[in-house]
Design an enzyme around this catalytic site. Structure first.
Site, PDB file in Angstrom:
ATOM      1  N   HIS A 171       0.813  -1.218   0.000  1.00  0.00           N
ATOM      2  CA  HIS A 171       0.000   0.000   0.000  1.00  0.00           C
ATOM      3  C   HIS A 171       0.845   1.266   0.000  1.00  0.00           C
ATOM      4  CE1 HIS A 171      -3.640  -2.333   0.676  1.00  0.00           C
ATOM      5  NE2 HIS A 171      -3.049  -2.949   1.673  1.00  0.00           N
ATOM      6  N   HIS A 196       5.709   6.531   6.794  1.00  0.00           N
ATOM      7  CA  HIS A 196       5.330   6.086   5.460  1.00  0.00           C
ATOM      8  C   HIS A 196       4.771   7.271   4.684  1.00  0.00           C
ATOM      9  CE1 HIS A 196       1.618   5.712   7.861  1.00  0.00           C
ATOM     10  NE2 HIS A 196       1.042   6.159   6.763  1.00  0.00           N
ATOM     11  N   HIS A 198       2.068   9.013   1.496  1.00  0.00           N
ATOM     12  CA  HIS A 198       0.854   8.990   0.687  1.00  0.00           C
ATOM     13  C   HIS A 198       1.015   9.972  -0.469  1.00  0.00           C
ATOM     14  CE1 HIS A 198      -1.542   6.615   3.570  1.00  0.00           C
ATOM     15  NE2 HIS A 198      -0.837   7.260   4.497  1.00  0.00           N
ATOM     16  N   HIS A 215       3.790  10.503   7.049  1.00  0.00           N
ATOM     17  CA  HIS A 215       3.187  10.230   8.356  1.00  0.00           C
ATOM     18  C   HIS A 215       4.198   9.531   9.269  1.00  0.00           C
ATOM     19  CE1 HIS A 215      -1.155  10.201   6.551  1.00  0.00           C
ATOM     20  NE2 HIS A 215      -0.654  11.419   6.687  1.00  0.00           N
ATOM     21  N   THR A 284      -6.057   6.292   8.676  1.00  0.00           N
ATOM     22  CA  THR A 284      -6.602   6.610   7.354  1.00  0.00           C
ATOM     23  C   THR A 284      -6.676   5.388   6.454  1.00  0.00           C
ATOM     24  OG1 THR A 284      -4.443   7.197   6.417  1.00  0.00           O
ATOM     25  CG2 THR A 284      -5.684   8.951   7.506  1.00  0.00           C
ATOM     26  N   THR A 285      -6.375   4.230   6.995  1.00  0.00           N
ATOM     27  CA  THR A 285      -6.534   2.981   6.261  1.00  0.00           C
ATOM     28  C   THR A 285      -7.325   2.014   7.137  1.00  0.00           C
ATOM     29  OG1 THR A 285      -4.499   2.003   7.120  1.00  0.00           O
ATOM     30  CG2 THR A 285      -4.310   3.318   5.109  1.00  0.00           C
TER      31      THR A 285
END
Length: 333
Positions: A171, A196, A198, A215, A284-285
């Site tokens: 992801h 990680h 986005h 993040h 958020t996941t």
């Protein structure tokens, strides 16, 4: 989830106080002092409710277990809050910083960012993801849609040059961090476990997204989760990203595998100004667990367009969610 309900009530109080301040028109220093005292009290209640409690610990542990897996495409954003996993911050935000195989814990149902497994369908994929639709304090949000300027405690970061393990969890690209790096957020000590990315950004400012978002996922001794978010904008190249991108795995990694980066200075990824927007939210996941303390730096960090282009994923961002009756606390100092 009871902590989330308490948070909503506390922030409703903040909203009432803000409206009262507007109606009074700033009438006198005594009134202002009284208002500031009440705001600080409400802020403290809100964050203690969101970050303490054994219920929050229980849900956070479950979320972390769901994403501490092997990082294959069937799992959350990768072994680490944005959740509990990504969040958050699902798998991504949750990261524990460990790489124990998912088989030893719990295998998260497969989800993605598009099609029938995309964000609008997360809640229907599994009962574990119900909060993605029913939650009232979901992330990300538009950061300036409902703000209140207050004096926030500065983020206190005790980060040391560290050996990173760079993984591709299916992801996002994630860096797992060994123990020894801590952050004090709103007076609470957290361990930094992973970071990680986005692309584009998940949070927006006045309806506008940024090219990317970083993040930093944390966990405290009580099991509470916190994320420091950094919005990335196009500017001068940051050499630290060349190091990270060069270590991106060529394929999704599994188990304890990953590419090592020694002596990495984590602070090189931050802008000089650490003032932040703070609000109670979620991963958020999937599983979109609530009770996450979000702290998004108000000043973006610069990277070059070629560095943005060098990130392996083209679209791994959840759309903004309704803010409801929450308020975003903006540092006025």
């Amino acid at each position: 989830m009871r902590p989330a309900v308490r948070t909503t009530r506390s922030f409703s109080l903040l909203a009432a106080l803000a409206l009262t301040a507007g109606a009074c028109g700033g009438g006198g220093s005594a009134a202002e002092s009284d208002l500031e005292e009440k705001v600080n009290e409400a802020k403290e209640l809100a964050y203690q409710a969101a970050l303490s409690a054994e219920e929050a610990k229980s849900t956070a542990d479950e979320a972390l277990a769901a994403v501490a897996g092997d990082g294959t495409p069937g799992h959350s954003e990768g072994g680490g809050t944005d959740g509990a996993a990504a969040g958050e911050d699902s798998s991504a935000e949750q990261g524990t910083g460990t790489t124990e195989p998912a088989a030893a814990a719990h295998e998260t149902p497969h989800w993605s960012y598009e099609g029938e497994e995309g964000p609008e369908h997360w809640a229907s994929i599994s009962a574990e993801f119900e909060a993605c639709e029913s939650g009232v304090n979901q992330s990300p949000i538009d950061l300036v849609s409902r703000t209140l300027e207050v004096g926030l405690d500065d983020l206190q970061l005790d980060w040391k040059p560290s050996e990173l393990t760079i993984v591709d969890n299916g992801h996002t690209i994630q860096a797992n961090i060994p123990a020894g790096n801590t952050s004090v957020i709103d007076g609470v000590v957290y361990d930094l476990v992973q970071f990680h990315f986005h692309k584009p950004s998940e949070h927006e400012v006045k309806g506008e997204a940024f090219p990317m978002e970083l993040h930093f996922v944390h966990k405290n001794a009580a099991g509470g989760l916190a994320v420091i978010g950094v919005l990335l904008t196009v500017g001068e190249a940051n050499p630290a990203y060349d190091v990270l991108w060069a270590a991106q795995p060529e394929a999704v990694t599994a188990g304890g595998e990953g590419n090592k980066v020694a002596g990495f200075d984590l602070t090189e990824l931050l802008p000089p100004d650490r003032h932040a927007w703070r609000y109670p939210g979620s991963l958020t996941t999937p599983p979109c667990t609530e009770g996450v303390s979000w702290n998004v730096l108000a000043t973006p960090a610069a990277v070059s367009q070629s560095q943005i282009d060098g990130f392996r994923y083209d679209h791994n961002a959840r759309p903004v969610q309704e803010i409801g009756d929450r308020l975003v606390l903006a540092d006025k100092s």
